[in-house]
Design a protein around this motif. Sequence first.
Motif, PDB file in Angstrom:
ATOM      1  N   ILE A 148       0.240  -1.310  -0.376  1.00  0.00           N
ATOM      2  CA  ILE A 148       0.049  -0.261  -0.289  1.00  0.00           C
ATOM      3  C   ILE A 148       1.223   1.247  -0.636  1.00  0.00           C
ATOM      4  CG2 ILE A 148      -1.566   0.944   1.679  1.00  0.00           C
ATOM      5  CD1 ILE A 148      -2.391  -1.503   2.368  1.00  0.00           C
ATOM      6  N   VAL A 149       0.231   2.352  -0.887  1.00  0.00           N
ATOM      7  CA  VAL A 149       1.192   3.690  -0.575  1.00  0.00           C
ATOM      8  C   VAL A 149      -0.054   4.659  -0.143  1.00  0.00           C
ATOM      9  CG1 VAL A 149       2.141   5.533  -2.043  1.00  0.00           C
ATOM     10  CG2 VAL A 149       2.908   3.014  -2.663  1.00  0.00           C
ATOM     11  N   ASN A 150       0.522   5.267   0.810  1.00  0.00           N
ATOM     12  CA  ASN A 150      -0.038   6.399   1.369  1.00  0.00           C
ATOM     13  C   ASN A 150      -0.236   8.094   0.807  1.00  0.00           C
ATOM     14  OD1 ASN A 150      -2.573   7.429   3.730  1.00  0.00           O
ATOM     15  ND2 ASN A 150      -0.802   8.680   3.942  1.00  0.00           N
ATOM     16  N   LEU A 151      -0.325   8.649   0.266  1.00  0.00           N
ATOM     17  CA  LEU A 151      -0.245   9.921   0.216  1.00  0.00           C
ATOM     18  C   LEU A 151      -0.637  11.042   0.386  1.00  0.00           C
ATOM     19  CD1 LEU A 151       0.567   9.166  -4.018  1.00  0.00           C
ATOM     20  CD2 LEU A 151       2.026   9.941  -1.763  1.00  0.00           C
ATOM     21  N   ALA A 208      -6.623   6.659   7.588  1.00  0.00           N
ATOM     22  CA  ALA A 208      -7.026   5.832   8.408  1.00  0.00           C
ATOM     23  C   ALA A 208      -7.393   4.978   7.563  1.00  0.00           C
ATOM     24  CB  ALA A 208      -8.063   6.693   8.895  1.00  0.00           C
ATOM     25  N   VAL A 209      -8.083   5.226   6.033  1.00  0.00           N
ATOM     26  CA  VAL A 209      -8.119   4.192   5.239  1.00  0.00           C
ATOM     27  C   VAL A 209      -7.417   3.442   4.452  1.00  0.00           C
ATOM     28  CG1 VAL A 209      -8.877   4.114   2.728  1.00  0.00           C
ATOM     29  CG2 VAL A 209     -10.199   5.652   3.880  1.00  0.00           C
ATOM     30  N   ALA A 210      -6.180   3.442   4.313  1.00  0.00           N
ATOM     31  CA  ALA A 210      -4.946   3.027   4.160  1.00  0.00           C
ATOM     32  C   ALA A 210      -4.619   1.755   5.646  1.00  0.00           C
ATOM     33  CB  ALA A 210      -3.983   3.692   3.733  1.00  0.00           C
ATOM     34  N   GLY A 211      -4.652   2.756   6.553  1.00  0.00           N
ATOM     35  CA  GLY A 211      -4.356   1.810   7.937  1.00  0.00           C
ATOM     36  C   GLY A 211      -5.396   0.471   7.489  1.00  0.00           C
ATOM     37  N   ARG A 212      -6.718   1.068   7.377  1.00  0.00           N
ATOM     38  CA  ARG A 212      -7.815  -0.454   7.584  1.00  0.00           C
ATOM     39  C   ARG A 212      -7.913  -1.702   6.536  1.00  0.00           C
ATOM     40  NH1 ARG A 212     -13.232   0.227   9.289  1.00  0.00           N
ATOM     41  NH2 ARG A 212     -12.592   1.898  10.576  1.00  0.00           N
ATOM     42  N   ILE A 213      -6.838  -0.444   5.208  1.00  0.00           N
ATOM     43  CA  ILE A 213      -7.084  -1.461   4.187  1.00  0.00           C
ATOM     44  C   ILE A 213      -5.969  -2.910   5.269  1.00  0.00           C
ATOM     45  CG2 ILE A 213      -6.002  -2.240   2.369  1.00  0.00           C
ATOM     46  CD1 ILE A 213      -7.623   0.391   1.363  1.00  0.00           C
ATOM     47  N   ALA A 214      -4.829  -2.146   5.197  1.00  0.00           N
ATOM     48  CA  ALA A 214      -3.505  -2.967   5.680  1.00  0.00           C
ATOM     49  C   ALA A 214      -3.701  -3.802   6.722  1.00  0.00           C
ATOM     50  CB  ALA A 214      -2.056  -1.972   6.037  1.00  0.00           C
ATOM     51  N   GLY A 215      -4.522  -3.479   7.464  1.00  0.00           N
ATOM     52  CA  GLY A 215      -4.547  -4.219   9.308  1.00  0.00           C
ATOM     53  C   GLY A 215      -5.646  -5.596   9.297  1.00  0.00           C
ATOM     54  N   LEU A 216      -6.243  -5.133   8.267  1.00  0.00           N
ATOM     55  CA  LEU A 216      -6.952  -5.942   7.554  1.00  0.00           C
ATOM     56  C   LEU A 216      -6.136  -7.291   6.298  1.00  0.00           C
ATOM     57  CD1 LEU A 216      -9.747  -8.325   6.946  1.00  0.00           C
ATOM     58  CD2 LEU A 216     -10.619  -6.027   5.099  1.00  0.00           C
ATOM     59  N   ALA A 217      -5.429  -6.326   5.681  1.00  0.00           N
ATOM     60  CA  ALA A 217      -4.611  -7.983   4.784  1.00  0.00           C
ATOM     61  C   ALA A 217      -3.869  -8.406   5.727  1.00  0.00           C
ATOM     62  CB  ALA A 217      -3.589  -6.328   4.015  1.00  0.00           C
ATOM     63  N   ALA A 218      -3.474  -8.064   6.909  1.00  0.00           N
ATOM     64  CA  ALA A 218      -2.590  -8.834   7.305  1.00  0.00           C
ATOM     65  C   ALA A 218      -3.499  -9.551   8.519  1.00  0.00           C
ATOM     66  CB  ALA A 218      -1.652  -7.547   8.668  1.00  0.00           C
ATOM     67  N   SER A 219      -5.033  -9.546   9.147  1.00  0.00           N
ATOM     68  CA  SER A 219      -4.841  -9.858   9.540  1.00  0.00           C
ATOM     69  C   SER A 219      -5.917 -11.476   9.681  1.00  0.00           C
ATOM     70  CB  SER A 219      -6.563  -9.300  10.379  1.00  0.00           C
ATOM     71  OG  SER A 219      -7.221  -8.524   9.798  1.00  0.00           O
ATOM     72  N   ALA A 220      -6.382 -11.155   7.969  1.00  0.00           N
ATOM     73  CA  ALA A 220      -6.808 -12.145   7.231  1.00  0.00           C
ATOM     74  C   ALA A 220      -5.525 -12.676   6.323  1.00  0.00           C
ATOM     75  CB  ALA A 220      -8.172 -11.263   6.274  1.00  0.00           C
ATOM     76  N   GLY A 221      -4.777 -12.422   5.834  1.00  0.00           N
ATOM     77  CA  GLY A 221      -3.968 -12.755   4.841  1.00  0.00           C
ATOM     78  C   GLY A 221      -4.387 -12.467   3.620  1.00  0.00           C
ATOM     79  N   LEU A 222      -4.780 -11.649   3.261  1.00  0.00           N
ATOM     80  CA  LEU A 222      -4.918 -10.908   1.893  1.00  0.00           C
ATOM     81  C   LEU A 222      -4.677 -10.586   1.279  1.00  0.00           C
ATOM     82  CD1 LEU A 222      -8.919  -9.389   2.907  1.00  0.00           C
ATOM     83  CD2 LEU A 222      -8.658 -12.256   2.351  1.00  0.00           C
ATOM     84  N   THR A 223      -4.414  -9.760   0.018  1.00  0.00           N
ATOM     85  CA  THR A 223      -3.565  -8.556  -0.491  1.00  0.00           C
ATOM     86  C   THR A 223      -4.549  -8.163  -0.339  1.00  0.00           C
ATOM     87  OG1 THR A 223      -4.661  -9.248  -2.615  1.00  0.00           O
ATOM     88  CG2 THR A 223      -3.137 -10.723  -2.303  1.00  0.00           C
ATOM     89  N   ALA A 224      -3.815  -6.829  -0.673  1.00  0.00           N
ATOM     90  CA  ALA A 224      -4.222  -5.674  -0.485  1.00  0.00           C
ATOM     91  C   ALA A 224      -5.062  -5.102  -1.504  1.00  0.00           C
ATOM     92  CB  ALA A 224      -2.969  -4.542  -0.536  1.00  0.00           C
ATOM     93  N   VAL A 225      -5.559  -6.488  -2.321  1.00  0.00           N
ATOM     94  CA  VAL A 225      -6.226  -5.208  -3.550  1.00  0.00           C
ATOM     95  C   VAL A 225      -7.233  -6.241  -2.431  1.00  0.00           C
ATOM     96  CG1 VAL A 225      -7.289  -5.854  -6.075  1.00  0.00           C
ATOM     97  CG2 VAL A 225      -4.356  -4.597  -5.531  1.00  0.00           C
ATOM     98  N   GLU A 226      -7.276  -7.005  -2.490  1.00  0.00           N
ATOM     99  CA  GLU A 226      -7.953  -8.311  -1.447  1.00  0.00           C
ATOM    100  C   GLU A 226      -9.509  -7.269  -0.686  1.00  0.00           C
ATOM    101  OE1 GLU A 226      -7.270 -12.790  -3.473  1.00  0.00           O
ATOM    102  OE2 GLU A 226      -6.170 -11.901  -1.105  1.00  0.00           O
TER     103      GLU A 226
END
Length: 392
Positions: free
Chosen positions: A230-233, A351-369
């Motif tokens: 993920i990239v946060n700008l 906050a949105v980037a972090g929500r995506i990162a947190g879900l990807a890490a906890s659920a073992g998903l790709t960032a896109v998923e």
Amino acid sequence: MFDQEVRLERLLARHRDAAVVEPFTGRPALIRRDQILVADHDAPAAEDLVRRWYDSRQAEPGVTRLRLRSPARVDVCELAAQLGGDGRHRRLSVSPNHLVHGQPLWWSGPADLPRPAAPLPAPAGAAAGDARRPVTVAVLDTGLSPHPWYEGTEWYAEQRDEVTEVVDADLDFELDAQAGHGTFVAGVLLRHAPAARLRARRVIGGDGVGDEVDVIRALAWLAAWGRADIVNLSLGCHTFDDRPSPVLSRAVAALGRRTVVVACAGNAASDRPFWPAALKPVIAVAALGADRTDRAWFSNYGWWVDACAPGVGVTSTYLRFDGTRPRVNGIDPDAFEGYATWSGTSFAAPAVAGRIAGLAASAGLTAVEAADRVLDPATAPTLPDLGVIIRP
């Protein structure tokens, strides 16, 4: 609210090669004089076409910067339009070198200043072992200052010297307007994704101002590195023609479809597209107001916005600094002990980037998923011109 004209004058005094351009009344943009940016493959053709005004070139991965002779007084916006071609289809990928801004900046002055805040507990579950897979978030911003939340981590130790923030560049014993911006963004990310590894890159100064070319250079480095999920700008700009910079667009596209890019929608209280947030592959994030039910007064909005998150009175990690301002009613307004409260779309985006990162890490998903799940309008409420509502 600061007087906007005064803030703009100060910005132009600090960046003497910057200029305000306004091809369309009421739609200004900031550029560097006598500079145009060209995508690598178009550089030879563009250089040949500007030879009569040519001064020098600086070629780097992803972008070539052509400098023109100042006495020639070339209108770089008109030149970029001519080189790119008339109409909707561009022949060459050419753009002026726009200035980009961190977004507590509201056109030429902050929508809000950071205020000291009480310490926050460090996010729980920060150990990498708590995640089903490692997730890396790139933060292109002012850099990072040491902070107890992350200064003992391996990822920070790997890069601390190269990304340390410059917080008082003019040596006036006061914090620059956006000093600590990157550190604040990092805290918001970690609150939502404690196990994330952050990879910082300094692209704007403590005054909150940088160049489009610096962002492109950082994106090219990330594309070559190839490990950012993920990239946060938390930055951006308006362009002279309200169209996306084709050079910046190519740099974002070069990251590939497996990298999610999140950017702030900007603080101009307008539906005017703000770049790179308004690019199709980028998740544009607006700010919710204090009641978290509608748009913050300063936040941009429009068809191009994908999501919104709290952006008023956000509390996060910050610098340790005690300035020269006197106490007011017994409170020291510039004595920071590592935490602050701040407002802006800059702090809604992570906050949105972090929500995506947190879900990807906890659920073992790709960032896109993970992004598809977080932004799924079938499972989350939406607001017109603000997109999916992301609440804590």
